[in-house]
Enzyme design. Structure first.
Site, PDB file in Angstrom:
ATOM      1  N   ARG A  83     -13.668   5.008   8.957  1.00 51.04           N
ATOM      2  CA  ARG A  83     -12.251   5.368   8.757  1.00 51.04           C
ATOM      3  C   ARG A  83     -11.620   5.379  10.135  1.00 51.04           C
ATOM      4  O   ARG A  83     -12.049   6.143  11.011  1.00 51.04           O
ATOM      5  CB  ARG A  83     -12.141   6.747   8.106  1.00 51.04           C
ATOM      6  N   HIS A 108      -6.689   1.074   1.879  1.00 53.53           N
ATOM      7  CA  HIS A 108      -7.615   2.131   1.441  1.00 53.53           C
ATOM      8  C   HIS A 108      -8.260   1.666   0.130  1.00 53.53           C
ATOM      9  O   HIS A 108      -8.004   2.212  -0.943  1.00 53.53           O
ATOM     10  CB  HIS A 108      -6.836   3.437   1.261  1.00 53.53           C
ATOM     11  N   GLN A 116     -10.325   4.060  -2.365  1.00 52.34           N
ATOM     12  CA  GLN A 116      -9.468   4.964  -3.130  1.00 52.34           C
ATOM     13  C   GLN A 116      -8.815   4.241  -4.307  1.00 52.34           C
ATOM     14  O   GLN A 116      -8.797   4.756  -5.420  1.00 52.34           O
ATOM     15  CB  GLN A 116      -8.379   5.553  -2.220  1.00 52.34           C
ATOM     16  N   ASP A 166       2.135   8.908  -2.686  1.00 46.42           N
ATOM     17  CA  ASP A 166       1.295   9.365  -1.574  1.00 46.42           C
ATOM     18  C   ASP A 166       2.204  10.092  -0.585  1.00 46.42           C
ATOM     19  O   ASP A 166       3.436  10.028  -0.698  1.00 46.42           O
ATOM     20  CB  ASP A 166       0.615   8.141  -0.921  1.00 46.42           C
ATOM     21  N   CYS A 211      -3.738  10.153  -4.359  1.00 43.25           N
ATOM     22  CA  CYS A 211      -5.046  10.072  -3.697  1.00 43.25           C
ATOM     23  C   CYS A 211      -5.455  11.391  -3.055  1.00 43.25           C
ATOM     24  O   CYS A 211      -6.632  11.608  -2.820  1.00 43.25           O
ATOM     25  CB  CYS A 211      -5.036   8.947  -2.667  1.00 43.25           C
ATOM     26  N   ARG A 259     -13.992   8.907  -6.859  1.00 42.89           N
ATOM     27  CA  ARG A 259     -14.388   8.383  -5.550  1.00 42.89           C
ATOM     28  C   ARG A 259     -15.913   8.332  -5.457  1.00 42.89           C
ATOM     29  O   ARG A 259     -16.488   7.371  -4.962  1.00 42.89           O
ATOM     30  CB  ARG A 259     -13.845   9.281  -4.408  1.00 42.89           C
TER      31      ARG A 259
END
Ligand code: CP
Ligand code: NVA
Length: 306
Positions: free
Chosen positions: A103, A130, A133, A221, A261, A289
Site C-alpha cells: 500500500r 484499490h 476493495q 468514499d 469501503c 475483504r
C-alpha cells in the site's frame, strides 16, 4: 522462486472468466467449504506506506487461515522508509517471501516492485486504484443482490482510487456505472478511456440525483483520501452537494444497497441514517475483504487453479 508468476496490480490483470472463478472461490471460502492450506510454509510481506485497519488485518488473518504467515512492514521500521530503493527492496524480499502486498502513494512504485520482484505483487491501494476493495465490493453485490452482471451501480463523490477501480470492474464484469463527481474531481482519464474503448456502460455525470436514478448499488468514499488531508476544507466545499443521505437513497431502486469501503466520515460523504440504516451492507463488505484476498493469495501464491 519461480520466475513465472502473476501479479494483481489492477482488476484488468484477470479476465472476466477468471474474475468469476475468483468470486466463486471466495464464496466457497466464506461458506467454509474450502479447507485447503495452500500457503503452508509460505510468507507474505506487507509493505504499508499509509495507514490501514481492514487491509492489514484481513491479509494477515487470511494468510494465516491458508497456512502461511504475513509480515507487517511499516516505513518507520524498514529501510524503504529511509530511502532504500523499491527495486532493491524487491530483490531482497523475493529471497525470503512468496508474495508481496504493498500500500503506497505512487502507483509507479508498485509497477517497479512488480517488474523487479520474482514473486507475486498485490496492490493494497495506491493513489490510483484499490482493486482488492472493489472486488470485495462486487462480492458483496453478488451476496446481497444475487448477481453482479447488469446491476446498475452509482458512484457519488470523488473520482479517486476507488472510483477508478469501479470503472475497471464495470468494464471487465459488465454492469452499468454512473459516476457523479464535481468538476475538477474526475476519475483518471486513462481508466475512463479504456472503459470507453471497450464499449463499457460507464457515464460521468455532475448531478448525484441523476446518477442514483434506478441504481441498485449506491457507493461513495471519503472526500479527502490519505495524503490529501491539507485539501480537506476546499474539498468540503466542492463536495457539499455530494452527500449520500436519505433523500438521495430514496431516488435509487427500492432494493438498493449502500456500500462504503471505510473508514467513513458520517455527516460528510454519507449521513449516519444511511451508513447505519437498513440498506447499508458495509460490514459484510468489510468481511468480504478477507474472503476475496484469500482467494487472490491462494491463486497467486498457492497454486490454486482458477
Ligand atoms: N477499505 C480499506 O482499505 O480500509 P483500510 O484503510 O483500513 O485498510
Ligand atoms: N480513497 C480512500 C480509500 C481508503 C480505503 C483513500 O485512499 O484514503
Amino acid at each position: 522462486m519461480s520466475a513465472l508468476h502473476r501479479d494483481f496490480l489492477d482488476i484488468r490483470d484477470f479476465n472476466r472468466a477468471e474474475l468469476v472463478s475468483l468470486f466463486q472461490l471466495a464464496e466457497r471460502m466464506r461458506a467454509g467449504e474450502y479447507t485447503a492450506r495452500p500457503l503452508t510454509g509460505k510468507a507474505l510481506a506487507m509493505i504499508f506506506m499509509k495507514s490501514s485497519t481492514r487491509t492489514r488485518v484481513s491479509f494477515e488473518v487470511g494468510a494465516s487461515q491458508l497456512g502461511g504467515t504475513a509480515l507487517f512492514l511499516s516505513p518507520r521500521d524498514v529501510q524503504i522508509g529511509r530511502g532504500e530503493p523499491v527495486s532493491d527492496t524487491a530483490r531482497v524480499l523475493e529471497r525470503y517471501v512468496h508474495g508481496i502486498m504493498i500500500r503506497t502513494f505512487a502507483h509507479a512504485d508498485v509497477d517497479v516492485l512488480a517488474a523487479t520482484a520474482r514473486v507475486p505483487v498485490i496492490n493494497g491501494l495506491t493513489d490510483l486504484s484499490h482493486p482488492c476493495q472493489v472486488l470485495a465490493d462486487v462480492l458483496t453485490v453478488r451476496q446481497h443482490l444475487g448477481a453482479h452482471e447488469g446491476v446498475p451501480v452509482a458512484w457519488i463523490g470523488d473520482g479517486n482510487n476507488m472510483a477508478n477501480s469501479w470503472i475497471e470492474a464495470a468494464q471487465l464484469l459488465g454492469f452499468p456505472l454512473r459516476l457523479a463527481c464535481p468538476e475538477g474531481y474526475d476519475p483518471d482519464a486513462g481508466f475512463l478511456e479504456r472503459a470507453r474503448e471497450a464499449g463499457a456502460d460507464v457515464q460521468l455525470l455532475r448531478d448525484p440525483r441523476e446518477a442514483v436514478e434506478g441504481a441498485r448499488v449506491v457507493t461513495t468514499d471519503v472526500w479527502a483520501s490519505m495524503g490529501q488531508e491539507e485539501e480537506q476544507d476546499a474539498r468540503e466545499e466542492a463536495f457539499a452537494d455530494f452527500q449520500v443521505n436519505g433523500p438521495l437513497m430514496a431516488r435509487a431502486s427500492r432494493d438498493a444497497i449502500f456500500l462504503h469501503c471505510l473508514p467513513a466520515h458520517r455527516g460528510e460523504e454519507v449521513s449516519a441514517e444511511v451508513i447505519d440504516g437498513p440498506q447499508s451492507r458495509v460490514w459484510d463488505e468489510a468481511e468480504n475483504r478477507l474472503h476475496i484476498q484469500k482467494a487472490i493469495m491462494a491463486v497467486l501464491m498457492g497454486g490454486e487453479p482458477l
